[in-house]
Scaffold this motif. Structure first.
Motif, PDB file in Angstrom:
ATOM      1  N   ALA A 245      -2.726 -10.479  -0.609  1.00 24.89           N
ATOM      2  CA  ALA A 245      -2.698 -11.351  -1.783  1.00 24.89           C
ATOM      3  C   ALA A 245      -2.965 -12.816  -1.500  1.00 24.89           C
ATOM      4  O   ALA A 245      -3.597 -13.506  -2.303  1.00 24.89           O
ATOM      5  CB  ALA A 245      -1.346 -11.199  -2.490  1.00 24.89           C
ATOM      6  N   ASP A 246      -2.452 -13.331  -0.376  1.00 19.56           N
ATOM      7  CA  ASP A 246      -2.633 -14.749  -0.095  1.00 19.56           C
ATOM      8  C   ASP A 246      -2.712 -14.977   1.411  1.00 19.56           C
ATOM      9  O   ASP A 246      -2.509 -14.054   2.206  1.00 19.56           O
ATOM     10  CB  ASP A 246      -1.520 -15.588  -0.723  1.00 19.56           C
ATOM     11  N   ALA A 247      -3.023 -16.198   1.791  1.00 16.86           N
ATOM     12  CA  ALA A 247      -3.195 -16.510   3.211  1.00 16.86           C
ATOM     13  C   ALA A 247      -1.891 -16.336   3.976  1.00 16.86           C
ATOM     14  O   ALA A 247      -1.891 -15.916   5.139  1.00 16.86           O
ATOM     15  CB  ALA A 247      -3.744 -17.928   3.382  1.00 16.86           C
ATOM     16  N   LYS A 248      -0.794 -16.679   3.348  1.00 14.08           N
ATOM     17  CA  LYS A 248       0.508 -16.492   3.987  1.00 14.08           C
ATOM     18  C   LYS A 248       0.706 -15.042   4.386  1.00 14.08           C
ATOM     19  O   LYS A 248       1.096 -14.735   5.530  1.00 14.08           O
ATOM     20  CB  LYS A 248       1.614 -16.942   3.047  1.00 14.08           C
ATOM     21  N   ALA A 249       0.449 -14.118   3.477  1.00 16.44           N
ATOM     22  CA  ALA A 249       0.614 -12.697   3.769  1.00 16.44           C
ATOM     23  C   ALA A 249      -0.356 -12.236   4.844  1.00 16.44           C
ATOM     24  O   ALA A 249       0.000 -11.422   5.716  1.00 16.44           O
ATOM     25  CB  ALA A 249       0.415 -11.884   2.489  1.00 16.44           C
ATOM     26  N   ILE A 250      -1.584 -12.754   4.813  1.00 20.88           N
ATOM     27  CA  ILE A 250      -2.575 -12.377   5.821  1.00 20.88           C
ATOM     28  C   ILE A 250      -2.113 -12.805   7.209  1.00 20.88           C
ATOM     29  O   ILE A 250      -2.107 -12.012   8.148  1.00 20.88           O
ATOM     30  CB  ILE A 250      -3.948 -12.999   5.479  1.00 20.88           C
ATOM     31  N   VAL A 251      -1.707 -14.057   7.345  1.00 15.59           N
ATOM     32  CA  VAL A 251      -1.290 -14.580   8.643  1.00 15.59           C
ATOM     33  C   VAL A 251      -0.072 -13.825   9.165  1.00 15.59           C
ATOM     34  O   VAL A 251      -0.038 -13.384  10.323  1.00 15.59           O
ATOM     35  CB  VAL A 251      -0.990 -16.086   8.552  1.00 15.59           C
ATOM     36  N   GLN A 252       0.922 -13.651   8.344  1.00 13.69           N
ATOM     37  CA  GLN A 252       2.149 -12.997   8.794  1.00 13.69           C
ATOM     38  C   GLN A 252       1.913 -11.535   9.151  1.00 13.69           C
ATOM     39  O   GLN A 252       2.481 -11.034  10.131  1.00 13.69           O
ATOM     40  CB  GLN A 252       3.227 -13.120   7.715  1.00 13.69           C
ATOM     41  N   SER A 253       1.059 -10.846   8.403  1.00 10.38           N
ATOM     42  CA  SER A 253       0.774  -9.441   8.703  1.00 10.38           C
ATOM     43  C   SER A 253      -0.016  -9.300   9.991  1.00 10.38           C
ATOM     44  O   SER A 253       0.228  -8.373  10.777  1.00 10.38           O
ATOM     45  CB  SER A 253       0.013  -8.810   7.535  1.00 10.38           C
ATOM     46  N   LEU A 254      -0.957 -10.204  10.225  1.00  7.94           N
ATOM     47  CA  LEU A 254      -1.721 -10.181  11.475  1.00  7.94           C
ATOM     48  C   LEU A 254      -0.796 -10.402  12.669  1.00  7.94           C
ATOM     49  O   LEU A 254      -0.886  -9.713  13.687  1.00  7.94           O
ATOM     50  CB  LEU A 254      -2.811 -11.254  11.443  1.00  7.94           C
ATOM     51  N   GLU A 255       0.100 -11.350  12.554  1.00  6.86           N
ATOM     52  CA  GLU A 255       1.005 -11.670  13.652  1.00  6.86           C
ATOM     53  C   GLU A 255       1.996 -10.539  13.930  1.00  6.86           C
ATOM     54  O   GLU A 255       2.432 -10.346  15.071  1.00  6.86           O
ATOM     55  CB  GLU A 255       1.767 -12.952  13.332  1.00  6.86           C
ATOM     56  N   ALA A 256       2.342  -9.786  12.898  1.00 13.67           N
ATOM     57  CA  ALA A 256       3.315  -8.704  13.059  1.00 13.67           C
ATOM     58  C   ALA A 256       2.693  -7.432  13.616  1.00 13.67           C
ATOM     59  O   ALA A 256       3.418  -6.538  14.072  1.00 13.67           O
ATOM     60  CB  ALA A 256       3.976  -8.409  11.710  1.00 13.67           C
ATOM     61  N   ASP A 257       1.373  -7.365  13.600  1.00 18.67           N
ATOM     62  CA  ASP A 257       0.693  -6.159  14.077  1.00 18.67           C
ATOM     63  C   ASP A 257       0.655  -6.130  15.600  1.00 18.67           C
ATOM     64  O   ASP A 257       0.644  -7.171  16.260  1.00 18.67           O
ATOM     65  CB  ASP A 257      -0.734  -6.124  13.512  1.00 18.67           C
ATOM     66  N   ARG A 258       0.576  -4.933  16.171  1.00 20.19           N
ATOM     67  CA  ARG A 258       0.588  -4.795  17.624  1.00 20.19           C
ATOM     68  C   ARG A 258      -0.811  -4.805  18.241  1.00 20.19           C
ATOM     69  O   ARG A 258      -0.952  -4.891  19.465  1.00 20.19           O
ATOM     70  CB  ARG A 258       1.283  -3.488  18.015  1.00 20.19           C
ATOM     71  N   GLN A 259      -1.853  -4.704  17.417  1.00 17.28           N
ATOM     72  CA  GLN A 259      -3.206  -4.628  17.950  1.00 17.28           C
ATOM     73  C   GLN A 259      -3.699  -6.007  18.393  1.00 17.28           C
ATOM     74  O   GLN A 259      -3.415  -7.019  17.740  1.00 17.28           O
ATOM     75  CB  GLN A 259      -4.147  -4.038  16.898  1.00 17.28           C
ATOM     76  N   ASP A 260      -4.437  -6.013  19.499  1.00 14.13           N
ATOM     77  CA  ASP A 260      -4.893  -7.277  20.082  1.00 14.13           C
ATOM     78  C   ASP A 260      -5.737  -8.082  19.108  1.00 14.13           C
ATOM     79  O   ASP A 260      -5.580  -9.310  19.004  1.00 14.13           O
ATOM     80  CB  ASP A 260      -5.689  -7.006  21.367  1.00 14.13           C
ATOM     81  N   TRP A 261      -6.661  -7.401  18.410  1.00 14.30           N
ATOM     82  CA  TRP A 261      -7.540  -8.122  17.487  1.00 14.30           C
ATOM     83  C   TRP A 261      -6.728  -8.817  16.408  1.00 14.30           C
ATOM     84  O   TRP A 261      -6.976  -9.980  16.071  1.00 14.30           O
ATOM     85  CB  TRP A 261      -8.549  -7.167  16.851  1.00 14.30           C
ATOM     86  N   ALA A 262      -5.772  -8.120  15.861  1.00 16.16           N
ATOM     87  CA  ALA A 262      -4.966  -8.686  14.785  1.00 16.16           C
ATOM     88  C   ALA A 262      -4.184  -9.903  15.267  1.00 16.16           C
ATOM     89  O   ALA A 262      -4.162 -10.949  14.599  1.00 16.16           O
ATOM     90  CB  ALA A 262      -4.012  -7.631  14.239  1.00 16.16           C
ATOM     91  N   ARG A 263      -3.548  -9.795  16.401  1.00 16.80           N
ATOM     92  CA  ARG A 263      -2.750 -10.911  16.898  1.00 16.80           C
ATOM     93  C   ARG A 263      -3.633 -12.113  17.244  1.00 16.80           C
ATOM     94  O   ARG A 263      -3.250 -13.264  16.984  1.00 16.80           O
ATOM     95  CB  ARG A 263      -1.944 -10.462  18.116  1.00 16.80           C
ATOM     96  N   ALA A 264      -4.787 -11.852  17.832  1.00 15.91           N
ATOM     97  CA  ALA A 264      -5.696 -12.957  18.161  1.00 15.91           C
ATOM     98  C   ALA A 264      -6.194 -13.646  16.893  1.00 15.91           C
ATOM     99  O   ALA A 264      -6.310 -14.876  16.848  1.00 15.91           O
ATOM    100  CB  ALA A 264      -6.876 -12.440  18.978  1.00 15.91           C
ATOM    101  N   THR A 265      -6.470 -12.858  15.863  1.00 20.11           N
ATOM    102  CA  THR A 265      -6.938 -13.429  14.604  1.00 20.11           C
ATOM    103  C   THR A 265      -5.830 -14.232  13.931  1.00 20.11           C
ATOM    104  O   THR A 265      -6.068 -15.308  13.367  1.00 20.11           O
ATOM    105  CB  THR A 265      -7.449 -12.317  13.669  1.00 20.11           C
ATOM    106  N   GLY A 266      -4.610 -13.718  14.000  1.00 20.82           N
ATOM    107  CA  GLY A 266      -3.480 -14.467  13.465  1.00 20.82           C
ATOM    108  C   GLY A 266      -3.313 -15.806  14.166  1.00 20.82           C
ATOM    109  O   GLY A 266      -3.040 -16.833  13.524  1.00 20.82           O
ATOM    110  N   ALA A 267      -3.496 -15.809  15.484  1.00 24.29           N
ATOM    111  CA  ALA A 267      -3.392 -17.054  16.247  1.00 24.29           C
ATOM    112  C   ALA A 267      -4.482 -18.038  15.846  1.00 24.29           C
ATOM    113  O   ALA A 267      -4.247 -19.251  15.780  1.00 24.29           O
ATOM    114  CB  ALA A 267      -3.470 -16.750  17.743  1.00 24.29           C
ATOM    115  N   THR A 268      -5.675 -17.527  15.584  1.00 23.82           N
ATOM    116  CA  THR A 268      -6.767 -18.381  15.119  1.00 23.82           C
ATOM    117  C   THR A 268      -6.411 -19.042  13.796  1.00 23.82           C
ATOM    118  O   THR A 268      -6.604 -20.254  13.609  1.00 23.82           O
ATOM    119  CB  THR A 268      -8.066 -17.561  14.962  1.00 23.82           C
ATOM    120  N   LEU A 269      -5.899 -18.268  12.872  1.00 24.65           N
ATOM    121  CA  LEU A 269      -5.578 -18.815  11.549  1.00 24.65           C
ATOM    122  C   LEU A 269      -4.463 -19.849  11.618  1.00 24.65           C
ATOM    123  O   LEU A 269      -4.441 -20.793  10.814  1.00 24.65           O
ATOM    124  CB  LEU A 269      -5.205 -17.686  10.591  1.00 24.65           C
TER     125      LEU A 269
END
Length: 365
Positions: A245-269
């Motif tokens: 729904a929003d950038a907040k949810a995107i960032v927090q969900s990426l950071e909570a995921d265990r996959q490398d791509w997701a965590r790296a993308t969360g760090a970028t954001l």
């Protein structure tokens, strides 16, 4: 033969108008003068029945090709914003009008998107009817790095990428190559870098009976596209996370995921302007249902807000300072966290500062 005596070199050979961006030390970054020269040339060739099409390329320090255009001149934007230069407003109005002209151009517009194709470089290529990429293409809309948003029609063309790829590219500013560009509908054809000069020269040497013959010949010149570098697994993650729904949810969900791509993308954001992440997400999603003219008018409103909404607290001025002026790469974003961005502040970006009849782009349809 072209004579390189300016930032834009134009030439008419045979039935084709040729444009070379000739500001290699700045990676062909667009100035207001370049925008105006491009507009004059394109309008003249559109009205000339002897011209069947237009081709555009960039130059590098050693010659031609190898670098298309890195975007707008961000140093100029910073200086103009901090000194109150009226050319700041003129630049965006005229650049966006140029983008619209290219998208609606009545003749084939062939963009040789070799090397860096970013920001304003996308603006003068995405509207082309023939968008050529090579193995050297590095394509991105990296505006969130400087606290801006993907403008020059970015809302329009990114929102039309498959799935939620547009949101991903807009928020992260990630760079893609030729295979992904074609897969994501941001390019049409692949051509080996070494073959560009041959095609460029042939365009000026051939003769066609009409525009249809020109298009048919051109369509036979390209090679098979390379495979997309973005794997099916990553595409699935893009569509999963960037549909939230929003950038907040995107960032927090990426950071909570265990996959490398997701965590790296969360760090970028987390490095991007939190405020502009929310603005950009709203921009892309609004643009999905807009015409190009509507999107460009919205972007003209947004860019005015970027520099004037909060006097002395422009995210864009601060982002450019950190990247290109002081080069400390430590922007002081306000708010500092995406969790603290008020919806009311985001909403202000989407309120036009002009009545419709006085909008700088009111003539676009």
């Amino acid at each position: 033969m072209s004579i390189f005596n300016g930032d834009i070199v134009t030439e008419l050979r045979g039935q084709v108008g040729f444009i070379t961006l000739n500001r290699p030390r700045a990676l062909n970054a667009l100035s207001l003068g370049m925008v105006r020269d491009l507009t004059v040339a394109l309008k003249a060739w559109a009205a000339d029945p002897a011209v069947l099409g237009v081709a555009i390329r960039g130059s590098n320090k050693d010659g031609v090709f190898g670098a298309f255009c890195a975007g707008g001149d961000i140093r100029f934007l910073h200086q103009a914003a901090t000194t109150g230069d009226a050319d700041l407003e003129a630049f965006f109005t005229e650049e966006y009008a140029l983008n619209h002209l290219i998208h609606s151009y009545p003749k084939p517009y062939i963009a040789f998107m070799d090397g860096i194709v970013m920001g304003g470089g996308m603006g003068i290529s995405q509207g082309g009817s023939v968008r050529i990429v090579t193995e050297r293409t590095k394509m991105a809309m990296p505006e969130t790095i400087i606290g801006l948003f993907p403008d020059v029609g970015g809302g329009y063309f990114l929102s039309r990428c498959p799935g939620h790829v547009g949101e991903w590219l807009a928020l992260t500013g990630d760079t893609i190559g030729a295979g992904d560009a074609i897969a994501f509908s941001l390019a049409d054809h692949f051509l080996s870098a070494e073959r560009q000069a041959g095609l460029w020269d042939a365009l000026g040497a051939q003769q066609w009976a009409d525009g249809a013959g020109f298009k048919a010949w051109l369509g036979q010149q390209f090679e098979a596209a390379p495979a997309a570098a973005t794997t099916a697994d990553v595409r699935a993650q893009i569509d999963q996370f960037f549909a939230l729904a929003d950038a907040k949810a995107i960032v927090q969900s990426l950071e909570a995921d265990r996959q490398d791509w997701a965590r790296a993308t969360g760090a970028t954001l987390r490095k991007r302007s939190p405020l502009m992440l929310e603005v950009v997400l709203e921009q892309v999603r609004r643009a999905r249902s807009q015409t190009l003219a509507e999107d460009l008018k919205m972007e003209r409103d947004l860019v005015h807000r970027c520099f004037h909404l909060r006097p002395g607290q422009s995210e864009t001025v601060e982002g450019i300072r950190a990247l290109a002026v002081d080069k400390d790469h430590s922007p002081r974003w306000n708010p500092a966290r995406v969790e603290d961005v008020p919806a009311s502040l985001v909403a202000e970006f989407f309120t036009s500062p002009w009545p419709a009849a006085q909008h700088p782009l009111r003539e676009l349809v």
